[in-house]
Design a protein around this motif. Structure first.
Motif, PDB file in Angstrom:
ATOM      1  N   THR A 162       0.613  -1.296   0.187  1.00 35.87           N
ATOM      2  CA  THR A 162      -0.036   0.100   0.128  1.00 35.87           C
ATOM      3  C   THR A 162       0.864   1.223  -0.058  1.00 35.87           C
ATOM      4  O   THR A 162       0.356   2.243  -0.046  1.00 35.87           O
ATOM      5  CB  THR A 162      -0.975   0.015   1.150  1.00 35.87           C
ATOM      6  OG1 THR A 162      -0.039  -0.029   2.272  1.00 35.87           O
ATOM      7  CG2 THR A 162      -1.884  -1.206   1.102  1.00 35.87           C
ATOM      8  N   MET A 163       2.088   1.091   0.006  1.00 35.57           N
ATOM      9  CA  MET A 163       3.082   2.254  -0.026  1.00 35.57           C
ATOM     10  C   MET A 163       2.722   3.337   0.984  1.00 35.57           C
ATOM     11  O   MET A 163       2.574   4.478   0.996  1.00 35.57           O
ATOM     12  CB  MET A 163       3.077   2.932  -1.470  1.00 35.57           C
ATOM     13  CG  MET A 163       3.643   1.864  -2.491  1.00 35.57           C
ATOM     14  SD  MET A 163       3.825   2.736  -3.965  1.00 35.57           S
ATOM     15  CE  MET A 163       5.168   3.950  -3.662  1.00 35.57           C
ATOM     16  N   ASP A 164       2.470   2.630   2.338  1.00 35.10           N
ATOM     17  CA  ASP A 164       2.146   3.564   3.419  1.00 35.10           C
ATOM     18  C   ASP A 164       3.348   4.315   3.970  1.00 35.10           C
ATOM     19  O   ASP A 164       4.378   3.794   4.415  1.00 35.10           O
ATOM     20  CB  ASP A 164       1.810   2.669   4.746  1.00 35.10           C
ATOM     21  CG  ASP A 164       1.104   3.360   5.775  1.00 35.10           C
ATOM     22  OD1 ASP A 164       1.760   4.474   5.949  1.00 35.10           O
ATOM     23  OD2 ASP A 164       0.356   2.851   6.611  1.00 35.10           O
ATOM     24  N   ALA A 165       3.638   5.554   3.551  1.00 33.75           N
ATOM     25  CA  ALA A 165       4.812   6.358   3.607  1.00 33.75           C
ATOM     26  C   ALA A 165       5.200   6.506   5.042  1.00 33.75           C
ATOM     27  O   ALA A 165       6.178   6.458   5.423  1.00 33.75           O
ATOM     28  CB  ALA A 165       4.510   7.900   3.107  1.00 33.75           C
ATOM     29  N   GLY A 166       4.040   6.320   6.204  1.00 38.57           N
ATOM     30  CA  GLY A 166       4.659   6.462   7.485  1.00 38.57           C
ATOM     31  C   GLY A 166       5.390   5.282   7.961  1.00 38.57           C
ATOM     32  O   GLY A 166       5.932   4.968   9.165  1.00 38.57           O
ATOM     33  N   GLN A 167       5.099   4.169   7.151  1.00 38.80           N
ATOM     34  CA  GLN A 167       5.776   2.876   7.581  1.00 38.80           C
ATOM     35  C   GLN A 167       6.879   2.340   6.789  1.00 38.80           C
ATOM     36  O   GLN A 167       7.467   1.217   6.983  1.00 38.80           O
ATOM     37  CB  GLN A 167       4.633   1.656   7.409  1.00 38.80           C
ATOM     38  CG  GLN A 167       3.312   1.904   8.060  1.00 38.80           C
ATOM     39  CD  GLN A 167       3.535   1.849   9.984  1.00 38.80           C
ATOM     40  OE1 GLN A 167       4.457   0.878  10.060  1.00 38.80           O
ATOM     41  NE2 GLN A 167       2.874   2.305  10.427  1.00 38.80           N
ATOM     42  N   LEU A 168       7.426   3.125   5.866  1.00 38.29           N
ATOM     43  CA  LEU A 168       8.546   2.856   4.934  1.00 38.29           C
ATOM     44  C   LEU A 168       9.725   3.418   5.649  1.00 38.29           C
ATOM     45  O   LEU A 168       9.620   4.470   6.043  1.00 38.29           O
ATOM     46  CB  LEU A 168       8.029   3.279   3.762  1.00 38.29           C
ATOM     47  CG  LEU A 168       7.070   2.385   2.847  1.00 38.29           C
ATOM     48  CD1 LEU A 168       6.715   2.928   1.505  1.00 38.29           C
ATOM     49  CD2 LEU A 168       6.976   0.968   3.126  1.00 38.29           C
ATOM     50  N   GLY A 169      10.888   2.743   5.059  1.00 38.09           N
ATOM     51  CA  GLY A 169      12.069   3.456   5.414  1.00 38.09           C
ATOM     52  C   GLY A 169      12.519   4.491   4.249  1.00 38.09           C
ATOM     53  O   GLY A 169      11.665   4.930   3.595  1.00 38.09           O
ATOM     54  N   PRO A 170      13.759   5.023   4.380  1.00 38.86           N
ATOM     55  CA  PRO A 170      14.045   5.960   3.447  1.00 38.86           C
ATOM     56  C   PRO A 170      14.475   5.649   2.034  1.00 38.86           C
ATOM     57  O   PRO A 170      14.477   4.361   1.995  1.00 38.86           O
ATOM     58  CB  PRO A 170      15.494   6.645   4.103  1.00 38.86           C
ATOM     59  CG  PRO A 170      16.017   5.447   4.901  1.00 38.86           C
ATOM     60  CD  PRO A 170      14.817   4.791   5.419  1.00 38.86           C
ATOM     61  N   TRP A 171      14.160   6.203   1.270  1.00 36.02           N
ATOM     62  CA  TRP A 171      14.411   6.061  -0.233  1.00 36.02           C
ATOM     63  C   TRP A 171      15.853   6.012  -0.703  1.00 36.02           C
ATOM     64  O   TRP A 171      16.494   6.885  -0.088  1.00 36.02           O
ATOM     65  CB  TRP A 171      13.630   6.641  -1.202  1.00 36.02           C
ATOM     66  CG  TRP A 171      12.164   6.338  -1.054  1.00 36.02           C
ATOM     67  CD1 TRP A 171      11.105   7.317  -0.228  1.00 36.02           C
ATOM     68  CD2 TRP A 171      11.264   5.275  -1.488  1.00 36.02           C
ATOM     69  NE1 TRP A 171      10.059   6.634  -0.280  1.00 36.02           N
ATOM     70  CE2 TRP A 171      10.030   5.304  -0.777  1.00 36.02           C
ATOM     71  CE3 TRP A 171      11.687   3.991  -2.228  1.00 36.02           C
ATOM     72  CZ2 TRP A 171       9.076   4.544  -1.409  1.00 36.02           C
ATOM     73  CZ3 TRP A 171      10.572   3.122  -2.471  1.00 36.02           C
ATOM     74  CH2 TRP A 171       9.333   3.398  -1.964  1.00 36.02           C
ATOM     75  N   GLY A 172      16.487   5.078  -1.393  1.00 36.44           N
ATOM     76  CA  GLY A 172      17.697   5.219  -2.023  1.00 36.44           C
ATOM     77  C   GLY A 172      17.789   5.911  -3.472  1.00 36.44           C
ATOM     78  O   GLY A 172      16.895   6.668  -3.804  1.00 36.44           O
ATOM     79  N   GLN A 173      18.777   5.647  -4.089  1.00 39.25           N
ATOM     80  CA  GLN A 173      18.934   6.364  -5.275  1.00 39.25           C
ATOM     81  C   GLN A 173      18.344   5.361  -6.548  1.00 39.25           C
ATOM     82  O   GLN A 173      17.916   6.158  -7.518  1.00 39.25           O
ATOM     83  CB  GLN A 173      20.258   6.437  -5.886  1.00 39.25           C
ATOM     84  CG  GLN A 173      21.290   7.461  -4.650  1.00 39.25           C
ATOM     85  CD  GLN A 173      20.644   8.925  -4.995  1.00 39.25           C
ATOM     86  OE1 GLN A 173      20.421   9.484  -5.963  1.00 39.25           O
ATOM     87  NE2 GLN A 173      20.351   9.432  -3.724  1.00 39.25           N
ATOM     88  N   GLY A 174      18.101   4.339  -6.287  1.00 39.34           N
ATOM     89  CA  GLY A 174      17.303   3.463  -7.190  1.00 39.34           C
ATOM     90  C   GLY A 174      18.487   2.933  -8.230  1.00 39.34           C
ATOM     91  O   GLY A 174      19.526   3.538  -8.391  1.00 39.34           O
ATOM     92  N   THR A 175      17.949   2.169  -9.250  1.00 43.74           N
ATOM     93  CA  THR A 175      18.780   1.722 -10.313  1.00 43.74           C
ATOM     94  C   THR A 175      17.943   1.781 -11.477  1.00 43.74           C
ATOM     95  O   THR A 175      16.817   1.318 -11.643  1.00 43.74           O
ATOM     96  CB  THR A 175      19.407   0.150  -9.908  1.00 43.74           C
ATOM     97  OG1 THR A 175      20.243  -0.185 -11.236  1.00 43.74           O
ATOM     98  CG2 THR A 175      18.282  -0.815  -9.835  1.00 43.74           C
TER      99      THR A 175
END
Length: 126
Positions: free
Chosen positions: A107-120
């Motif tokens: 559900t991409m619950d922003a309050g429950q996710l960690g920090p985002w990386g740079q991606g690939t």
């Protein structure tokens, strides 16, 4: 501080395959459900796949079912995404993240996710 580190992207032809990897610095992935996400140019970031802490629960977006396989190796502190039968519409920056449960990743619950990386970057083109 936790950092997500994604790798394995590249330029591939339609029908090709890639294996993406995700690891973290500053924290073990073992206690967390893990997931993959992607963001195509001009679009919102979307959920791709998630895997539970124990690896016995996986969930996928309908658009990738049967082509993508998520897995993890807690001993190596690494999660993977095997991508087969690539299509041009799979072109995107792929990100990984962690959460307390696959539900929060799906559900991409922003309050429950960690920090985002740079991606690939994954680019599918002939």
């Amino acid at each position: 501080q936790v950092h997500m580190i994604e790798s394995g992207g590249g330029l591939v032809q339609p029908g090709g395959s890639l294996r993406l990897s995700c690891t973290t610095s500053g924290r073990s992935i073992s206690p967390f459900a893990m997931g993959w996400f992607r963001q195509a140019p001009g679009k919102e970031r979307e959920f791709v796949a998630a895997i539970s802490r124990s690896t016995n629960i996986t969930t996928y977006a309908d658009s990738v079912k049967g082509r993508f396989t998520i897995s993890r190796d807690n001993a190596k502190n690494t999660m993977y995404l095997q991508i087969n039968s690539l299509k041009p519409e799979d072109t995107a920056v792929y990100y990984c993240n962690s959460g307390a449960a696959t539900y929060y990743l799906q559900t991409m619950d922003a309050g429950q996710l960690g920090p985002w990386g740079q991606g690939t970057q994954v680019t599918v083109s002939s």
